[in-house]
Motif scaffolding. Structure first.
Motif, PDB file in Angstrom:
ATOM      1  N   SER A  72       0.822  -1.215   0.000  1.00  0.00           N
ATOM      2  CA  SER A  72       0.000   0.000   0.000  1.00  0.00           C
ATOM      3  C   SER A  72       0.850   1.256   0.000  1.00  0.00           C
ATOM      4  O   SER A  72       0.431   2.296  -0.516  1.00  0.00           O
ATOM      5  CB  SER A  72      -0.933   0.005   1.215  1.00  0.00           C
ATOM      6  N   PRO A  76      -0.967   2.896  -3.579  1.00  0.00           N
ATOM      7  CA  PRO A  76      -2.216   2.850  -2.807  1.00  0.00           C
ATOM      8  C   PRO A  76      -3.235   1.912  -3.455  1.00  0.00           C
ATOM      9  O   PRO A  76      -3.473   1.964  -4.655  1.00  0.00           O
ATOM     10  CB  PRO A  76      -2.704   4.311  -2.835  1.00  0.00           C
ATOM     11  N   VAL A  92     -10.036   3.930  -2.126  1.00  0.00           N
ATOM     12  CA  VAL A  92      -8.684   4.485  -1.913  1.00  0.00           C
ATOM     13  C   VAL A  92      -8.284   5.377  -3.077  1.00  0.00           C
ATOM     14  O   VAL A  92      -7.817   6.509  -2.888  1.00  0.00           O
ATOM     15  CB  VAL A  92      -7.669   3.347  -1.719  1.00  0.00           C
ATOM     16  N   TRP A  93      -8.465   4.884  -4.272  1.00  0.00           N
ATOM     17  CA  TRP A  93      -8.094   5.679  -5.442  1.00  0.00           C
ATOM     18  C   TRP A  93      -8.942   6.942  -5.558  1.00  0.00           C
ATOM     19  O   TRP A  93      -8.439   8.006  -5.932  1.00  0.00           O
ATOM     20  CB  TRP A  93      -8.231   4.835  -6.701  1.00  0.00           C
ATOM     21  N   ILE A  96      -7.684   9.526  -2.768  1.00  0.00           N
ATOM     22  CA  ILE A  96      -6.390  10.124  -3.094  1.00  0.00           C
ATOM     23  C   ILE A  96      -6.473  10.933  -4.390  1.00  0.00           C
ATOM     24  O   ILE A  96      -5.914  12.036  -4.486  1.00  0.00           O
ATOM     25  CB  ILE A  96      -5.315   9.032  -3.205  1.00  0.00           C
ATOM     26  N   TYR A 161      -3.697   8.684   2.387  1.00  0.00           N
ATOM     27  CA  TYR A 161      -2.604   7.781   2.023  1.00  0.00           C
ATOM     28  C   TYR A 161      -2.156   6.952   3.227  1.00  0.00           C
ATOM     29  O   TYR A 161      -1.941   5.734   3.117  1.00  0.00           O
ATOM     30  CB  TYR A 161      -1.437   8.600   1.473  1.00  0.00           C
ATOM     31  N   ASN A 164      -4.751   4.422   4.137  1.00  0.00           N
ATOM     32  CA  ASN A 164      -4.691   3.316   3.196  1.00  0.00           C
ATOM     33  C   ASN A 164      -3.686   2.260   3.657  1.00  0.00           C
ATOM     34  O   ASN A 164      -3.952   1.058   3.587  1.00  0.00           O
ATOM     35  CB  ASN A 164      -4.337   3.871   1.815  1.00  0.00           C
TER      36      ASN A 164
END
Length: 209
Positions: A72, A76, A92-93, A96, A161, A164
Motif C-alpha cells: 500500500s 495505494p 482508496v483511489w 487520493i 494515504y 490506506n
C-alpha cells in the motif's frame, strides 16, 4: 422309388431347419474367470486418513501485515488487492485522486492570484486589473485563501494515504481473527428501556471459550 423320394424329402427338411440364421444368434462373450481385478481395496489406515481429511476444518487463509503495508505504501490500493478486499480499491483511489485534484486546482488559483498580487504591487497590468474593487489587499487575501485550501488538500490527501496503509496492515493482521468461529462481531438491535427509543441499532461482540 417312392420310398426313396420320401426319404429324400425328409432329409432335405431336416437340413433346412438345421440351418441357423445369423440374426437369430445370441452372442455370448467368454471372459476369463481366472483374471485378477486391477482395483485395490484401500487399507484401514488409508480409510482413516481420508475420514480425518474430510472432517478436518477448512484452512484459514493468512496474510502478512508487513507485505500488505509495504504494497500500500508503494501503490495505494495494492495492499487491499493483496488482502483480497477488492471493493476498497476504488475508495482508496477515489480519495487520493480527489485530494490530488483539489490540490492542483488550488495551486493553480494561488499562482494566478500571486502573480496578480505582485503585479499590483509593482503597478503593472494583470488579468484582474479591469475588475472594479480589486486591490492589493483583496488579491493578498485571495491568494492566502487559495494557499490555505491547497495546504488543507495536501494534508487530507496525506491522511488518506496513511489510512490506506493502516487499513491494509490491520486488515491483514485481523483476517484470521475475523474468521474465527468463536469470535463474532455483527450488527444487532439494542433495547433501551430508559431512553425515548426502545430499540437502537448497534454492534454485538460475542466470544466463545
Amino acid at each position: 422309388m417312392q420310398k426313396l423320394k420320401v426319404l429324400f424329402l425328409v432329409l432335405f427338411s431336416m437340413m433346412t431347419f438345421a440351418q441357423i440364421s445369423p440374426k437369430d444368434t445370441i452372442r455370448v462373450e467368454n471372459y476369463p474367470t481366472d483374471s485378477v481385478s486391477a482395483k485395490q481395496v484401500p487399507s484401514e489406515i488409508e480409510v482413516l486418513t481420508n475420514i480425518e481429511k474430510a472432517n478436518a476444518p477448512a484452512g484459514v487463509m493468512k496474510f502478512n501485515p508487513t507485505k500488505a503495508g509495504l504494497y500500500s505504501a508503494i501503490l495505494p490500493g495494492l495492499g487491499q488487492y493483496y488482502n483480497k478486499k477488492y471493493w476498497k480499491i476504488p475508495i482508496v483511489w477515489g480519495g487520493i485522486g480527489t485530494g490530488v485534484g483539489i490540490t492542483l486546482w488550488n495551486q493553480k488559483q494561488y499562482n494566478r492570484y500571486r502573480d496578480a498580487f505582485v503585479a499590483e504591487l509593482n503597478g503593472q497590468k494583470h488579468e484582474f486589473s479591469d475588475i472594479p474593487g480589486v486591490t492589493k489587499e483583496v488579491l493578498g487575501r485571495t491568494q492566502d485563501r487559495a494557499k490555505r485550501q491547497r495546504d488543507y488538500a495536501i494534508a487530507i490527501t496525506g491522511l488518506v494515504y496513511i489510512l490506506n496503509i493502516v487499513d491494509a496492515v490491520v486488515d491483514a493482521h485481523l483476517y484470521e481473527g475475523r474468521h474465527d468461529p468463536d469470535l463474532a462481531l455483527k450488527p444487532t438491535v439494542i433495547f433501551d428501556e430508559f431512553g425515548k427509543m426502545n430499540s437502537k441499532a448497534g454492534l454485538s461482540l460475542s466470544y466463545n471459550f
